[in-house]
Design a protein around this motif. Structure first.
Motif, PDB file in Angstrom:
ATOM      1  N   GLY A   1       4.243   2.353  -8.653  1.00 29.55           N
ATOM      2  CA  GLY A   1       4.131   1.102  -9.397  1.00 29.55           C
ATOM      3  C   GLY A   1       5.328   0.201  -9.161  1.00 29.55           C
ATOM      4  N   LEU A   2       6.526   0.783  -9.104  1.00 29.62           N
ATOM      5  CA  LEU A   2       7.741   0.013  -8.835  1.00 29.62           C
ATOM      6  C   LEU A   2       7.686  -0.635  -7.455  1.00 29.62           C
ATOM      7  N   LEU A   3       7.238   0.115  -6.459  1.00 27.91           N
ATOM      8  CA  LEU A   3       7.150  -0.417  -5.100  1.00 27.91           C
ATOM      9  C   LEU A   3       6.115  -1.539  -5.021  1.00 27.91           C
ATOM     10  N   ARG A   4       4.963  -1.334  -5.647  1.00 25.06           N
ATOM     11  CA  ARG A   4       3.904  -2.367  -5.592  1.00 25.06           C
ATOM     12  C   ARG A   4       4.341  -3.656  -6.281  1.00 25.06           C
TER      13      ARG A   4
ATOM     14  N   VAL B   1       0.865  -1.177   0.000  1.00 31.72           N
ATOM     15  CA  VAL B   1       0.000   0.000   0.000  1.00 31.72           C
ATOM     16  C   VAL B   1       0.900   1.225   0.000  1.00 31.72           C
ATOM     17  N   VAL B   2       0.674   2.123  -0.956  1.00 28.84           N
ATOM     18  CA  VAL B   2       1.581   3.266  -1.146  1.00 28.84           C
ATOM     19  C   VAL B   2       0.815   4.569  -0.929  1.00 28.84           C
ATOM     20  N   ASP B   3       1.455   5.501  -0.268  1.00 28.67           N
ATOM     21  CA  ASP B   3       0.919   6.850  -0.094  1.00 28.67           C
ATOM     22  C   ASP B   3       0.606   7.431  -1.474  1.00 28.67           C
TER      23      ASP B   3
ATOM     24  N   GLY C   1      18.074  -0.063  -7.831  1.00 27.44           N
ATOM     25  CA  GLY C   1      17.077   0.991  -8.020  1.00 27.44           C
ATOM     26  C   GLY C   1      15.939   0.871  -7.026  1.00 27.44           C
ATOM     27  N   VAL C   2      15.435  -0.351  -6.824  1.00 29.20           N
ATOM     28  CA  VAL C   2      14.359  -0.564  -5.854  1.00 29.20           C
ATOM     29  C   VAL C   2      14.844  -0.199  -4.448  1.00 29.20           C
ATOM     30  N   TYR C   3      16.065  -0.612  -4.123  1.00 30.33           N
ATOM     31  CA  TYR C   3      16.631  -0.324  -2.797  1.00 30.33           C
ATOM     32  C   TYR C   3      16.709   1.176  -2.540  1.00 30.33           C
TER      33      TYR C   3
ATOM     34  N   ARG D   1       6.452   5.770   3.523  1.00 27.33           N
ATOM     35  CA  ARG D   1       5.342   6.138   2.635  1.00 27.33           C
ATOM     36  C   ARG D   1       4.800   4.923   1.880  1.00 27.33           C
ATOM     37  N   TYR D   2       5.170   3.766   2.364  1.00 27.59           N
ATOM     38  CA  TYR D   2       4.564   2.538   1.844  1.00 27.59           C
ATOM     39  C   TYR D   2       4.478   1.531   2.995  1.00 27.59           C
ATOM     40  N   LEU D   3       3.538   0.615   2.879  1.00 28.68           N
ATOM     41  CA  LEU D   3       3.319  -0.399   3.905  1.00 28.68           C
ATOM     42  C   LEU D   3       3.296  -1.774   3.254  1.00 28.68           C
ATOM     43  N   LEU D   4       3.896  -2.751   3.929  1.00 30.54           N
ATOM     44  CA  LEU D   4       3.997  -4.106   3.416  1.00 30.54           C
ATOM     45  C   LEU D   4       2.976  -5.015   4.091  1.00 30.54           C
ATOM     46  N   PRO D   5       2.675  -6.167   3.491  1.00 25.05           N
ATOM     47  CA  PRO D   5       1.698  -7.085   4.103  1.00 25.05           C
ATOM     48  C   PRO D   5       2.045  -7.457   5.541  1.00 25.05           C
TER      49      PRO D   5
END
Length: 295
Positions: A15-18, A4-6, A104-106, A115-119
């Motif tokens: 999109g990259l984070l998801r 879940v992203v802000d 890049g993801v790191y 600003r993002y939440l993981l399961p």
């Protein structure tokens, strides 16, 4: 349930984070990708050895070609060319661990930390509540009545993702506090502390109830939108049938059976009017529910 992203995070980064939930979990656990090395700086021992051996191979081939063992010289030349071609092909392929994707993801995960939440940020109860909110929001945003502008699609596109993020943020906090509280209880509580624990437990229960109330409001809104969606589709089908009526009337007139169909045709027109009124009422109800969400 994924990442879940802000909604304030740029769409490309979101999109990259998801798309990299598993990698973000590894980063959260402390994993760091190896630094990427520019292609010009990559050194390969076998390449250096191959380069150093080239003069020797050429000299040996010259000797063999000048002697009676010329055939062996050609074999040596062919083998050497084959080895060089294989080496060039292997160099052209970038190894998986040297690709820049993980780096890049790191870097983006660190930049947008918080600003993002993981399961794993949600306990089972919180995950279920969040899934309800996401289903309600998704059904509204995917609806035809929203796409056709019968609802306030622009406000939906802004407010509903903001609602999802706020609900997720609160549920993640609630999950963390509940975990700490359970750990505390598991260690055993002295009788003197029980009086302090009780109001804290009430705070957890009341906070969860407040978040669930938000989700229920979203579900009511989604229910009104679903009602409008059904009326919208039914109205479209009735309008399609009404457009075909002249052909049916022509057929009935030619067959002499038109007097039998007048009532049915009139009823079709009445049904269209009823569905139009139903759609308007459903959309009005959805707008009312939307205003409740804003308060």
């Amino acid at each position: 349930m994924g990442v879940v992203v802000d909604p304030g995070v740029p769409a490309e980064i979101a999109g990259l984070l998801r798309a990299n939930a598993a990698l973000l979990s590894r980063i959260r656990a402390g994993w760091v990708p190896p630094p990427t090395t520019p292609p010009s700086r990559r050194r390969n021992p076998s390449s250096a050895l191959l380069l150093a051996a080239t003069p020797l191979v050429i000299a040996l081939m010259a000797v063999l070609l000048a002697s009676q063992a010329a055939a062996a010289g050609f074999v040596l030349l062919g083998a050497y060319v084959f080895i060089v071609l294989v080496k060039i092909a292997s160099i052209s392929e970038t190894p998986e661990d040297e690709r820049p994707h993980e780096r890049g993801v790191y870097e983006r995960a660190r930049w947008y930390d918080g600003r993002y939440l993981l399961p794993e940020d949600f306990d089972q109860e919180a995950a279920q509540v969040l899934a309800r909110a996401q289903r309600a929001i998704g059904s509204v945003l995917r609806s035809h009545v929203n796409a056709e502008g019968l609802l306030d699609d622009a406000r939906n596109a802004v407010m509903l993702p903001a609602q999802e993020w706020e609900i997720a943020r609160l549920l993640a906090k609630l999950s963390a506090l509940r975990l700490e509280h359970r750990d505390l209880l598991a260690r055993g509580i002295a009788p003197e502390v029980a009086a302090v624990i009780e109001p804290l437990e009430r705070a957890l229960v009341n906070s969860e109830a407040a978040v669930v109330a938000r989700v229920e409001a979203l579900e009511r809104y989604a229910g009104h939108v679903a009602e409008a969606e059904r009326a919208f589709h039914a109205r479209g089908q009735i309008e399609e049938l009404r457009a075909r009526l002249p052909r049916y009337e022509e057929l009935l007139a030619e067959s002499g059976a038109d007097r039998l169909a007048v009532t049915e045709i009139e009823r079709l027109a009445e049904d269209a009017d009823v569905l139009e009124r139903t759609l308007r009422r459903s959309v009005a109800s959805a707008h009312e529910a939307f205003r409740y969400l804003e308060s």
